[in-house]
Design a protein around this motif. Sequence first.
Motif, PDB file in Angstrom:
ATOM      1  N   SER A   1       0.812  -1.226   0.000  1.00  0.00           N
ATOM      2  CA  SER A   1       0.000   0.000   0.000  1.00  0.00           C
ATOM      3  C   SER A   1       0.842   1.271   0.000  1.00  0.00           C
ATOM      4  O   SER A   1       0.291   2.371   0.019  1.00  0.00           O
ATOM      5  N   VAL A   2       2.168   1.116   0.027  1.00  0.00           N
ATOM      6  CA  VAL A   2       3.008   2.322   0.025  1.00  0.00           C
ATOM      7  C   VAL A   2       3.038   2.929  -1.377  1.00  0.00           C
ATOM      8  O   VAL A   2       3.282   2.227  -2.364  1.00  0.00           O
ATOM      9  N   LEU A   3       2.775   4.226  -1.440  1.00  0.00           N
ATOM     10  CA  LEU A   3       2.751   4.919  -2.740  1.00  0.00           C
ATOM     11  C   LEU A   3       4.179   5.201  -3.218  1.00  0.00           C
ATOM     12  O   LEU A   3       5.103   5.252  -2.401  1.00  0.00           O
ATOM     13  N   PRO A   4       4.361   5.419  -4.519  1.00  0.00           N
ATOM     14  CA  PRO A   4       5.710   5.771  -4.996  1.00  0.00           C
ATOM     15  C   PRO A   4       6.243   6.999  -4.244  1.00  0.00           C
ATOM     16  O   PRO A   4       5.488   7.930  -3.957  1.00  0.00           O
ATOM     17  N   ILE A   5       7.528   6.971  -3.939  1.00  0.00           N
ATOM     18  CA  ILE A   5       8.141   8.087  -3.196  1.00  0.00           C
ATOM     19  C   ILE A   5       8.246   9.300  -4.124  1.00  0.00           C
ATOM     20  O   ILE A   5       8.696   9.180  -5.261  1.00  0.00           O
ATOM     21  N   LYS A   6       7.817  10.475  -3.608  1.00  0.00           N
ATOM     22  CA  LYS A   6       7.858  11.670  -4.469  1.00  0.00           C
ATOM     23  C   LYS A   6       9.253  12.301  -4.427  1.00  0.00           C
ATOM     24  O   LYS A   6       9.881  12.336  -3.369  1.00  0.00           O
ATOM     25  N   ASP A   7       9.674  12.839  -5.573  1.00  0.00           N
ATOM     26  CA  ASP A   7      11.017  13.434  -5.650  1.00  0.00           C
ATOM     27  C   ASP A   7      11.227  14.524  -4.606  1.00  0.00           C
ATOM     28  O   ASP A   7      12.322  14.684  -4.077  1.00  0.00           O
ATOM     29  N   ASP A   8      10.173  15.298  -4.331  1.00  0.00           N
ATOM     30  CA  ASP A   8      10.373  16.400  -3.378  1.00  0.00           C
ATOM     31  C   ASP A   8      10.145  15.949  -1.934  1.00  0.00           C
ATOM     32  O   ASP A   8      10.055  16.761  -1.033  1.00  0.00           O
ATOM     33  N   GLU A   9      10.045  14.672  -1.714  1.00  0.00           N
ATOM     34  CA  GLU A   9       9.911  14.176  -0.339  1.00  0.00           C
ATOM     35  C   GLU A   9      11.093  13.267   0.036  1.00  0.00           C
ATOM     36  O   GLU A   9      10.946  12.305   0.780  1.00  0.00           O
ATOM     37  N   VAL A  10      12.234  13.577  -0.566  1.00  0.00           N
ATOM     38  CA  VAL A  10      13.464  12.838  -0.271  1.00  0.00           C
ATOM     39  C   VAL A  10      14.619  13.817  -0.117  1.00  0.00           C
ATOM     40  O   VAL A  10      14.750  14.741  -0.913  1.00  0.00           O
ATOM     41  N   VAL A  11      15.432  13.603   0.901  1.00  0.00           N
ATOM     42  CA  VAL A  11      16.699  14.332   0.995  1.00  0.00           C
ATOM     43  C   VAL A  11      17.771  13.287   1.258  1.00  0.00           C
ATOM     44  O   VAL A  11      17.650  12.498   2.196  1.00  0.00           O
ATOM     45  N   VAL A  12      18.793  13.245   0.405  1.00  0.00           N
ATOM     46  CA  VAL A  12      19.897  12.334   0.708  1.00  0.00           C
ATOM     47  C   VAL A  12      21.165  13.149   0.942  1.00  0.00           C
ATOM     48  O   VAL A  12      21.325  14.237   0.397  1.00  0.00           O
ATOM     49  N   GLY A  13      22.038  12.623   1.776  1.00  0.00           N
ATOM     50  CA  GLY A  13      23.243  13.370   2.128  1.00  0.00           C
ATOM     51  C   GLY A  13      24.446  12.468   2.231  1.00  0.00           C
ATOM     52  O   GLY A  13      24.331  11.235   2.275  1.00  0.00           O
ATOM     53  N   GLN A  14      25.609  13.104   2.246  1.00  0.00           N
ATOM     54  CA  GLN A  14      26.869  12.363   2.423  1.00  0.00           C
ATOM     55  C   GLN A  14      27.744  13.196   3.351  1.00  0.00           C
ATOM     56  O   GLN A  14      27.911  14.398   3.122  1.00  0.00           O
ATOM     57  N   TYR A  15      28.265  12.578   4.410  1.00  0.00           N
ATOM     58  CA  TYR A  15      29.044  13.391   5.352  1.00  0.00           C
ATOM     59  C   TYR A  15      30.378  13.795   4.745  1.00  0.00           C
ATOM     60  O   TYR A  15      30.970  13.063   3.944  1.00  0.00           O
TER      61      TYR A  15
ATOM     62  N   VAL B   1       9.774  10.510   2.901  1.00  0.00           N
ATOM     63  CA  VAL B   1       8.412  10.354   3.393  1.00  0.00           C
ATOM     64  C   VAL B   1       7.754   9.193   2.658  1.00  0.00           C
ATOM     65  O   VAL B   1       7.739   9.166   1.427  1.00  0.00           O
ATOM     66  N   LEU B   2       7.262   8.235   3.419  1.00  0.00           N
ATOM     67  CA  LEU B   2       6.474   7.163   2.803  1.00  0.00           C
ATOM     68  C   LEU B   2       5.012   7.405   3.144  1.00  0.00           C
ATOM     69  O   LEU B   2       4.679   7.783   4.270  1.00  0.00           O
ATOM     70  N   ARG B   3       4.165   7.162   2.164  1.00  0.00           N
ATOM     71  CA  ARG B   3       2.724   7.375   2.367  1.00  0.00           C
ATOM     72  C   ARG B   3       1.982   6.071   2.103  1.00  0.00           C
ATOM     73  O   ARG B   3       2.182   5.443   1.067  1.00  0.00           O
ATOM     74  N   ILE B   4       1.186   5.704   3.070  1.00  0.00           N
ATOM     75  CA  ILE B   4       0.477   4.428   2.988  1.00  0.00           C
ATOM     76  C   ILE B   4      -0.957   4.698   2.554  1.00  0.00           C
ATOM     77  O   ILE B   4      -1.701   5.399   3.242  1.00  0.00           O
TER      78      ILE B   4
ATOM     79  N   GLU C   1      -4.344   7.078   5.362  1.00  0.00           N
ATOM     80  CA  GLU C   1      -4.401   8.110   4.321  1.00  0.00           C
ATOM     81  C   GLU C   1      -3.997   9.468   4.912  1.00  0.00           C
ATOM     82  O   GLU C   1      -4.557   9.893   5.924  1.00  0.00           O
ATOM     83  N   GLY C   2      -3.039  10.131   4.307  1.00  0.00           N
ATOM     84  CA  GLY C   2      -2.673  11.485   4.746  1.00  0.00           C
ATOM     85  C   GLY C   2      -1.656  11.547   5.871  1.00  0.00           C
ATOM     86  O   GLY C   2      -1.247  12.640   6.267  1.00  0.00           O
ATOM     87  N   VAL C   3      -1.242  10.423   6.415  1.00  0.00           N
ATOM     88  CA  VAL C   3      -0.248  10.459   7.505  1.00  0.00           C
ATOM     89  C   VAL C   3       1.156  10.193   6.947  1.00  0.00           C
ATOM     90  O   VAL C   3       1.429   9.093   6.464  1.00  0.00           O
ATOM     91  N   PRO C   4       2.036  11.178   6.991  1.00  0.00           N
ATOM     92  CA  PRO C   4       3.389  10.911   6.495  1.00  0.00           C
ATOM     93  C   PRO C   4       4.182  10.028   7.456  1.00  0.00           C
ATOM     94  O   PRO C   4       4.188  10.278   8.666  1.00  0.00           O
ATOM     95  N   PHE C   5       4.821   9.021   6.941  1.00  0.00           N
ATOM     96  CA  PHE C   5       5.784   8.217   7.703  1.00  0.00           C
ATOM     97  C   PHE C   5       7.167   8.702   7.286  1.00  0.00           C
ATOM     98  O   PHE C   5       7.568   8.499   6.130  1.00  0.00           O
ATOM     99  N   ILE C   6       7.833   9.372   8.203  1.00  0.00           N
ATOM    100  CA  ILE C   6       9.125   9.971   7.871  1.00  0.00           C
ATOM    101  C   ILE C   6      10.226   9.002   8.308  1.00  0.00           C
ATOM    102  O   ILE C   6      10.365   8.710   9.493  1.00  0.00           O
ATOM    103  N   LEU C   7      10.952   8.477   7.332  1.00  0.00           N
ATOM    104  CA  LEU C   7      12.056   7.583   7.665  1.00  0.00           C
ATOM    105  C   LEU C   7      13.351   8.392   7.575  1.00  0.00           C
ATOM    106  O   LEU C   7      13.561   9.132   6.614  1.00  0.00           O
ATOM    107  N   LYS C   8      14.179   8.201   8.586  1.00  0.00           N
ATOM    108  CA  LYS C   8      15.414   8.994   8.604  1.00  0.00           C
ATOM    109  C   LYS C   8      16.547   8.118   9.101  1.00  0.00           C
ATOM    110  O   LYS C   8      16.409   7.446  10.128  1.00  0.00           O
ATOM    111  N   ALA C   9      17.667   8.099   8.378  1.00  0.00           N
ATOM    112  CA  ALA C   9      18.805   7.304   8.836  1.00  0.00           C
ATOM    113  C   ALA C   9      20.090   8.015   8.446  1.00  0.00           C
ATOM    114  O   ALA C   9      20.177   8.596   7.353  1.00  0.00           O
TER     115      ALA C   9
END
Length: 484
Positions: A281-295, A317-320, A326-334
């Motif tokens: 049920s997870v929707l495709p991840i939107k480009d503007d809901e991703v931040v990737v980084g490198q130390y 942000v994953l959206r189920i 519906e409408g609740v962002p699941f913010i994954l951060k690592a």
Amino acid sequence: PEIGCLSIIVLGASGDLAKKKTFPALFHLHRQGFIESHDVHIFGYARSKMSDDDLRDRLRGYLTPCKGCKETHEEDVSKFLPLIKYVSGPYDADEGFLSLDEEISAYEMSKDDKGGPSRRLFYLALPPSVYPPVCKMIKRFCMNKSAEGGWTRVVVEKPFGKDLNSSEALSTQIGELFDESQIYRIDHYLGKELVQNLLVLRFANRLFMPLWNHDNISNVQIVFKEDFGIEGRGGYFNEYGIIRDILQNHLLQVLCLVAMEKPVSLKPEHIRDEKVKVLQSVLPIKDDEVVVGQYEGYTDDPTVPKDSNTPTFATMVLRIHNERWEGVPFILKAGKSMKSRKAEIRVQFKDVPGDIFNLKSKGRNEFVIRLQPSEAIYMKLIVKEPRLEMKTAQSELDLSYRQRYQEVIIPEAYERLILDTIRGDQQHFVRRDELKAAWEIFTPLLHKIDSNEVQSLPYKPGSRGPEQADKLAEKVGYVQTHGY
Ligand code: BG6
């Protein structure tokens, strides 16, 4: 109880995972009597030539005493190490596996019930590229041969592939050799105490049932941070990156347990059925809901190419898409090389409607499950400050394990999971369709990062990661409540 002797074969016996995790977990299982000298034998297998004693000496330093068993430690170690034998051989040729089988069979025949049910557990502490040849060799030469009863099982570690196609190819190759019920895909987060507690918290407490949905919950954050970088693992890490290393498996598994519906029962298949539904049920991840980084400094590692775009940090942000979420962002951060080491789940509730205290969102309730360090479950509440005036303050209902369960030694994730593999309980292992659904979520994004279409932003080692990540979490509704 199972009958018959048990052989545990650790392939890749001199590697990092085996030394740091597999053997110490076996040691503690033995120390506590979950596996017993009279019916278990452990075989280490790897390419380098060495004697049984060489391997035992190498392992000794990794067998550390737990709190409360320092006094018996030397004795515990001296009872455990003689159970280990070493066999050397290549991973893709007959000879090594023939002699491995001879050794296992000789052990089995030395038991009272010669030819009785035998149990063979193969633990592949190896890179996935050798899973297919090793599984082929096991299948050809080393299967349990007892006439009745007994079993052969294989335990595999992530990474299971690099994207949807490579993972499916690997699953197909292994699936042609072993039945799904014989394959144990380890995700060690599923062995952590507070991850295992999620089902109980959610489905044994009336309190949460009516609240656990989009009517009441504003957002969920699942966070993993480490205060160190890649530390000598550059070769592996640069090929995989933080999304494949942490998000696709550990954090996603936690998300499933937070979001899934109540399973029909606690049977492994019922639980895994519900997890698969969440993933699907997870929707495709939107480009503007991703931040990737490198130390900064990551590419100074000699094993990392200077132009590497591999992320060591990610927030997304994953959206189920279902009735509950519906409408609740699941913010994954690592992130690696962050300010502190911590893994936690933060379930943030919506603001109180019709607020009379002028709380605004400062007063949000937040339910926090801290997986590590110092396991804890706490609920942030708004209370009246204990003084003359009517003033609100934030406080906590706090269940800190260190205080509440002072006498308890919380088992290591690997201990539990290895015990499950011996007992044949697949509840805390990843099923093939679950793995596929997990790769489906991340593969398009991973391809964009691999082709540099999505760029990793620099961040300072020891920081919170790129500031764009905090902004993203805020944008989708996370409210920082510290200090209120
Ligand atoms: C492993 C990752 O799966 O998990 C490592 O490959 C990471 O990069 C480790 O450091 C973290 O595990 P834990 O149990 O210390 O949180």
